[in-house]
Design a protein around this motif. Structure first.
Motif, PDB file in Angstrom:
ATOM      1  N   VAL A  65      42.948  32.361 -25.780  1.00  0.00           N
ATOM      2  CA  VAL A  65      41.781  31.577 -25.145  1.00  0.00           C
ATOM      3  C   VAL A  65      41.634  32.209 -23.611  1.00  0.00           C
ATOM      4  O   VAL A  65      42.295  31.741 -23.075  1.00  0.00           O
ATOM      5  CB  VAL A  65      41.686  30.156 -25.762  1.00  0.00           C
ATOM      6  N   TYR A  66      40.629  32.933 -23.423  1.00  0.00           N
ATOM      7  CA  TYR A  66      40.213  33.189 -22.140  1.00  0.00           C
ATOM      8  C   TYR A  66      39.230  32.117 -21.595  1.00  0.00           C
ATOM      9  O   TYR A  66      38.327  31.768 -22.337  1.00  0.00           O
ATOM     10  CB  TYR A  66      39.658  34.430 -21.842  1.00  0.00           C
ATOM     11  N   LEU A  67      39.499  31.620 -20.442  1.00  0.00           N
ATOM     12  CA  LEU A  67      38.617  30.591 -19.936  1.00  0.00           C
ATOM     13  C   LEU A  67      37.852  31.250 -18.633  1.00  0.00           C
ATOM     14  O   LEU A  67      38.427  31.555 -17.521  1.00  0.00           O
ATOM     15  CB  LEU A  67      39.234  29.222 -19.246  1.00  0.00           C
ATOM     16  N   VAL A  68      36.799  31.546 -18.776  1.00  0.00           N
ATOM     17  CA  VAL A  68      35.940  32.580 -17.902  1.00  0.00           C
ATOM     18  C   VAL A  68      35.000  31.561 -17.234  1.00  0.00           C
ATOM     19  O   VAL A  68      33.775  31.319 -17.777  1.00  0.00           O
ATOM     20  CB  VAL A  68      35.127  33.772 -18.545  1.00  0.00           C
ATOM     21  N   SER A  69      35.414  31.527 -15.762  1.00  0.00           N
ATOM     22  CA  SER A  69      34.375  30.565 -15.139  1.00  0.00           C
ATOM     23  C   SER A  69      34.417  30.931 -13.656  1.00  0.00           C
ATOM     24  O   SER A  69      35.279  31.298 -13.133  1.00  0.00           O
ATOM     25  CB  SER A  69      34.664  29.112 -15.389  1.00  0.00           C
ATOM     26  N   PRO A  70      33.349  30.393 -12.997  1.00  0.00           N
ATOM     27  CA  PRO A  70      33.744  30.525 -11.283  1.00  0.00           C
ATOM     28  C   PRO A  70      34.684  29.350 -11.126  1.00  0.00           C
ATOM     29  O   PRO A  70      34.650  28.551 -11.776  1.00  0.00           O
ATOM     30  CB  PRO A  70      32.322  29.975 -10.790  1.00  0.00           C
ATOM     31  N   PRO A  71      35.332  29.683  -9.874  1.00  0.00           N
ATOM     32  CA  PRO A  71      36.375  28.553  -9.750  1.00  0.00           C
ATOM     33  C   PRO A  71      36.169  27.087  -9.494  1.00  0.00           C
ATOM     34  O   PRO A  71      36.701  26.213  -9.969  1.00  0.00           O
ATOM     35  CB  PRO A  71      36.726  29.027  -8.374  1.00  0.00           C
ATOM     36  N   LEU A  72      34.616  26.777  -9.027  1.00  0.00           N
ATOM     37  CA  LEU A  72      34.391  25.601  -8.916  1.00  0.00           C
ATOM     38  C   LEU A  72      34.144  24.926 -10.489  1.00  0.00           C
ATOM     39  O   LEU A  72      34.024  23.694 -10.326  1.00  0.00           O
ATOM     40  CB  LEU A  72      32.842  25.686  -8.288  1.00  0.00           C
ATOM     41  N   LEU A  73      33.747  25.626 -11.331  1.00  0.00           N
ATOM     42  CA  LEU A  73      33.625  25.071 -12.876  1.00  0.00           C
ATOM     43  C   LEU A  73      34.443  25.443 -13.848  1.00  0.00           C
ATOM     44  O   LEU A  73      34.400  25.722 -14.883  1.00  0.00           O
ATOM     45  CB  LEU A  73      32.161  25.806 -13.330  1.00  0.00           C
ATOM     46  N   ARG A  74      36.031  25.326 -13.439  1.00  0.00           N
ATOM     47  CA  ARG A  74      37.036  25.659 -14.414  1.00  0.00           C
ATOM     48  C   ARG A  74      37.189  24.247 -15.204  1.00  0.00           C
ATOM     49  O   ARG A  74      36.740  23.325 -14.942  1.00  0.00           O
ATOM     50  CB  ARG A  74      38.311  25.762 -13.471  1.00  0.00           C
ATOM     51  N   PRO A  78      24.073  27.278  -2.303  1.00  0.00           N
ATOM     52  CA  PRO A  78      23.050  28.246  -3.119  1.00  0.00           C
ATOM     53  C   PRO A  78      23.553  29.698  -3.094  1.00  0.00           C
ATOM     54  O   PRO A  78      23.510  30.449  -3.978  1.00  0.00           O
ATOM     55  CB  PRO A  78      21.712  28.003  -2.687  1.00  0.00           C
ATOM     56  N   LEU A  79      24.101  30.112  -1.832  1.00  0.00           N
ATOM     57  CA  LEU A  79      24.414  31.420  -1.735  1.00  0.00           C
ATOM     58  C   LEU A  79      25.718  31.771  -2.633  1.00  0.00           C
ATOM     59  O   LEU A  79      25.713  32.809  -3.117  1.00  0.00           O
ATOM     60  CB  LEU A  79      24.792  31.642  -0.283  1.00  0.00           C
ATOM     61  N   GLU A  80      26.570  30.811  -2.803  1.00  0.00           N
ATOM     62  CA  GLU A  80      27.786  30.961  -3.590  1.00  0.00           C
ATOM     63  C   GLU A  80      27.192  31.261  -5.052  1.00  0.00           C
ATOM     64  O   GLU A  80      27.809  32.033  -5.753  1.00  0.00           O
ATOM     65  CB  GLU A  80      28.628  29.871  -3.461  1.00  0.00           C
ATOM     66  N   TYR A  81      26.308  30.400  -5.562  1.00  0.00           N
ATOM     67  CA  TYR A  81      25.743  30.790  -6.990  1.00  0.00           C
ATOM     68  C   TYR A  81      25.217  32.189  -7.015  1.00  0.00           C
ATOM     69  O   TYR A  81      25.515  32.856  -8.065  1.00  0.00           O
ATOM     70  CB  TYR A  81      24.502  29.744  -7.029  1.00  0.00           C
ATOM     71  N   GLU A  82      24.352  32.461  -6.140  1.00  0.00           N
ATOM     72  CA  GLU A  82      23.711  33.917  -6.000  1.00  0.00           C
ATOM     73  C   GLU A  82      24.934  34.870  -6.258  1.00  0.00           C
ATOM     74  O   GLU A  82      24.718  35.794  -6.981  1.00  0.00           O
ATOM     75  CB  GLU A  82      22.651  34.097  -4.715  1.00  0.00           C
ATOM     76  N   ARG A  83      25.880  34.721  -5.422  1.00  0.00           N
ATOM     77  CA  ARG A  83      27.090  35.717  -5.441  1.00  0.00           C
ATOM     78  C   ARG A  83      27.731  35.911  -6.933  1.00  0.00           C
ATOM     79  O   ARG A  83      28.248  36.722  -7.379  1.00  0.00           O
ATOM     80  CB  ARG A  83      27.861  35.239  -4.318  1.00  0.00           C
ATOM     81  N   VAL A  84      27.704  34.563  -7.460  1.00  0.00           N
ATOM     82  CA  VAL A  84      28.887  34.692  -8.828  1.00  0.00           C
ATOM     83  C   VAL A  84      27.947  34.738  -9.947  1.00  0.00           C
ATOM     84  O   VAL A  84      28.273  35.116 -11.181  1.00  0.00           O
ATOM     85  CB  VAL A  84      29.631  33.509  -8.884  1.00  0.00           C
ATOM     86  N   LYS A  85      26.636  34.557  -9.984  1.00  0.00           N
ATOM     87  CA  LYS A  85      26.127  34.376 -11.304  1.00  0.00           C
ATOM     88  C   LYS A  85      25.998  35.681 -12.085  1.00  0.00           C
ATOM     89  O   LYS A  85      25.799  35.233 -13.377  1.00  0.00           O
ATOM     90  CB  LYS A  85      24.392  33.950 -10.902  1.00  0.00           C
ATOM     91  N   GLY A  86      25.947  36.956 -11.459  1.00  0.00           N
ATOM     92  CA  GLY A  86      25.851  38.069 -12.361  1.00  0.00           C
ATOM     93  C   GLY A  86      27.230  38.285 -13.161  1.00  0.00           C
ATOM     94  O   GLY A  86      26.898  38.884 -14.266  1.00  0.00           O
ATOM     95  N   SER A  87      28.328  37.496 -12.627  1.00  0.00           N
ATOM     96  CA  SER A  87      29.510  37.998 -13.578  1.00  0.00           C
ATOM     97  C   SER A  87      29.393  37.070 -14.768  1.00  0.00           C
ATOM     98  O   SER A  87      30.375  37.241 -15.600  1.00  0.00           O
ATOM     99  CB  SER A  87      30.721  37.125 -12.874  1.00  0.00           C
ATOM    100  N   TYR A  88      28.435  36.053 -15.016  1.00  0.00           N
ATOM    101  CA  TYR A  88      28.378  35.160 -16.425  1.00  0.00           C
ATOM    102  C   TYR A  88      26.992  35.564 -17.034  1.00  0.00           C
ATOM    103  O   TYR A  88      26.561  34.855 -17.820  1.00  0.00           O
ATOM    104  CB  TYR A  88      28.387  33.877 -15.710  1.00  0.00           C
ATOM    105  N   ARG A  89      26.437  36.779 -16.766  1.00  0.00           N
ATOM    106  CA  ARG A  89      25.076  37.243 -17.624  1.00  0.00           C
ATOM    107  C   ARG A  89      25.595  38.258 -18.735  1.00  0.00           C
ATOM    108  O   ARG A  89      26.292  39.143 -18.156  1.00  0.00           O
ATOM    109  CB  ARG A  89      24.151  37.808 -16.583  1.00  0.00           C
ATOM    110  N   ILE A  90      25.083  37.997 -19.720  1.00  0.00           N
ATOM    111  CA  ILE A  90      25.592  39.071 -20.785  1.00  0.00           C
ATOM    112  C   ILE A  90      24.446  40.002 -21.122  1.00  0.00           C
ATOM    113  O   ILE A  90      23.422  39.731 -21.356  1.00  0.00           O
ATOM    114  CB  ILE A  90      25.706  38.304 -22.343  1.00  0.00           C
TER     115      ILE A  90
END
Ligand SMILES: Nc1ncnc2c1ncn2[C@@H]1O[C@H](COP(=O)(O)OP(=O)(O)OP(=O)(O)O)[C@@H](O)[C@H]1O
Ligand SMILES: [Mg+2]
Ligand SMILES: [Zn+2]
Lengths: 159, 307
Positions: free
Chosen positions: B182-191, B236-248
């Motif tokens: 099981v891979y748990l894939v999330s931004p560090p804040l949302l582990r 909000p900048l942190e969100y903009e930076r990571v959101k692409g990694s969780y878009r399918i």
């Protein structure tokens, strides 16, 4: 008096409880667990940071005219796992008990999760934790699943 | 242990055997879609203290198809809670009227508390960020239908693993089986929360935390996607930076195994590109449809009746 003999003397109690071998600095937390504030009028001696062969330094609490229930005794283990409970009757140690964290910790700790149902003031849900591990001590809120560790316990004691 | 007369608070209250029994019956209801009289003399209360569309409607549909009468409400507005009645008193009242109570509430532990108060079975339809057991049941049923098994597959659970109850319950559900990994894939804040990770460890499930889907896309059989909400980020900048990694996206899926399936508890906002819907990977609409037969099976098993 020679320096070696210098000691803090507290007169003997006839009946009551001596909580010995409390880790240094934890006596006040133990009193909170027992809900002893001083207002109850019990004659109580609290000795802090006294020399101990087993622990280096330790705290001791002596309470006159109160014998602790086993539920109270075990709750003490949350902050003072090394404590020994001496029940004093007629000036002598009548019974010596070790403390052990109970499987269910009810109404003693406040859950640190602000959105836990136990923190909704109007609902009056009594907090409840179960032991997830004894050493190291890990507790888990039965309601919201939040995990707390040994070093967090003291600040979560309810007043 | 079975389901009869039991509360459904966490998926962890059940065994693999229980779930397999549930899947069998859900499969039956799924291929024999009609109305039944199994719960004719029963009243099911839907107590949704927090709004819901899918879960509430699928419970309502399930109860009605089984012949039960349905009562309830869908938010605190318009109930006497708005006037200051406690949750406990509302549950006591519903317990007097109904044979089963389905509860959704914003506070973790609300369903367990309701179960302590009520004599009738309580079903948790979501308590804060903690549990959503019936969602996990239908998620696992979907996989069981698609792959004929839950064991031996490589999973990625993607998105908000910290506050998302569907993701947590899905992970808990997997621990009742034998996933390959099981891979748990999330931004560090949302582990995933410590208590969730603890269960993975205790049950000996092989897992690994990752920061982006790209790292695991070629390896996985099932991708369980949840939304990463902007509101969770203090910056909000942190969100903009990571959101692409969780878009399918279609581009990402080029590297996926042919049979890889994407699940999502829905509603989806923009975490799965709409172009993905028409690919062989998209399984989330099938998954959503299974909500009704799985809940029909659950209600029947709790009452102890079978078609
Ligand atoms: N009547 C009393 N009044 C006040 N304190 C007492 C009384 N009797 C014993 N104590 C205290 O209770 C504790 C336990 O007494 P005990 O005589 O069992 O000592 P001990 O042999 O050192 O015990 P331990 O092995 O637990 O350290 C000691 O701290 C002692 O000073
Ligand atoms: Mg001694
Ligand atoms: Zn809690």
């Amino acid at each position: 008096m020679s320096p070696e003999k210098a000691s803090l003397t507290v007169s003997k109690i006839r009946d009551g409880t001596v909580i010995d071998h409390i880790p240094a600095g934890k006596a006040l937390a133990v009193l909170r667990i027992l809900s002893i504030t001083g207002k109850e009028g019990l004659r109580t001696a609290v000795l802090m940071n006294v020399e101990s062969r087993k622990l280096g330094r330790k705290d001791i609490i002596k309470i006159e005219n109160r014998e602790l229930s086993s539920k109270e005794v075990n709750a003490i283990a949350l902050v003072a796992p090394t404590a020994t409970i001496n029940i004093i009757r007629n000036y002598v140690v009548h019974k010596k008990l070790r403390v052990e964290v109970p499987d269910d910790i009810v109404g003693i700790l406040k859950c640190p999760n602000p959105t836990c149902i136990t923190n909704k003031p109007r609902e009056h849900v009594v907090s409840r934790f179960k032991v997830a591990s004894r050493s190291p001590l890990v507790l888990q809120c039965v309601y919201c699943g939040t995990i707390i560790r040994e070093d967090e316990v003291e600040k979560l004691l309810m007043a | 242990m079975g389901f009869r007369g039991r509360d459904v608070i966490s998926i962890l209250d059940f065994t693999r055997g229980d779930l397999e029994e549930l899947f069998g019956l859900a499969d039956y209801f799924s291929s024999n879609r009609r109305s039944y009289k199994l719960l004719e003399d029963y009243v099911v209360a839907l107590a949704f203290f927090e709004p819901s569309t899918r879960t509430r409607l699928s419970f309502e549909t399930a109860a009605k198809l089984l012949g039960a009468k349905v009562i309830g409400f869908t938010s605190e507005e318009g109930t006497s809670l708005a006037k200051g009645e406690t949750f406990a008193d509302t549950i006591r009242m519903l317990d007097g009227y109904a044979d089963m109570i389905v509860v959704r509430h914003k506070n973790e532990g609300a369903a367990l508390y309701a179960a302590e108060i009520a004599e009738h079975p309580v079903i948790n339809a979501g308590d804060g960020k903690q549990h959503h057991p019936t969602q996990a049941m239908l998620d696992l049923f979907t996989i069981w239908k698609l792959f004929n098994k839950v064991d031996g597959l490589v999973y990625a659970v993607v998105g908000d693993l910290r506050y998302g109850r569907a993701a947590s319950s899905f992970i808990y559900g997997l621990t009742l089986f034998e996933p390959e990994k099981v891979y748990l894939v999330s931004p560090p804040l949302l582990r995933a929360r410590p208590e969730v990770v603890r269960v993975l460890k205790e049950k000996g499930v092989k897992y690994e935390e990752k920061r982006s889907v790209e790292e695991v896309i070629g390896e996985i059989d099932v991708m369980y996607v949840t939304r990463v909400q902007k509101e969770r980020f203090p910056d909000p900048l942190e969100y903009e930076r990571v959101k692409g990694s969780y878009r399918i996206t279609l581009k990402l899926l080029e590297k996926a195994k042919d049979h890889m399936k994407i699940l999502h508890p829905l509603p989806r906002v923009d975490e799965i590109d709409p172009e993905v819907d028409s690919t062989r990977h998209a399984a989330y609409f099938t998954q959503a449809r299974f909500g009704v037969p799985v809940r029909m099976a659950l209600l029947s098993l709790i009452v102890g009746v079978k078609p």
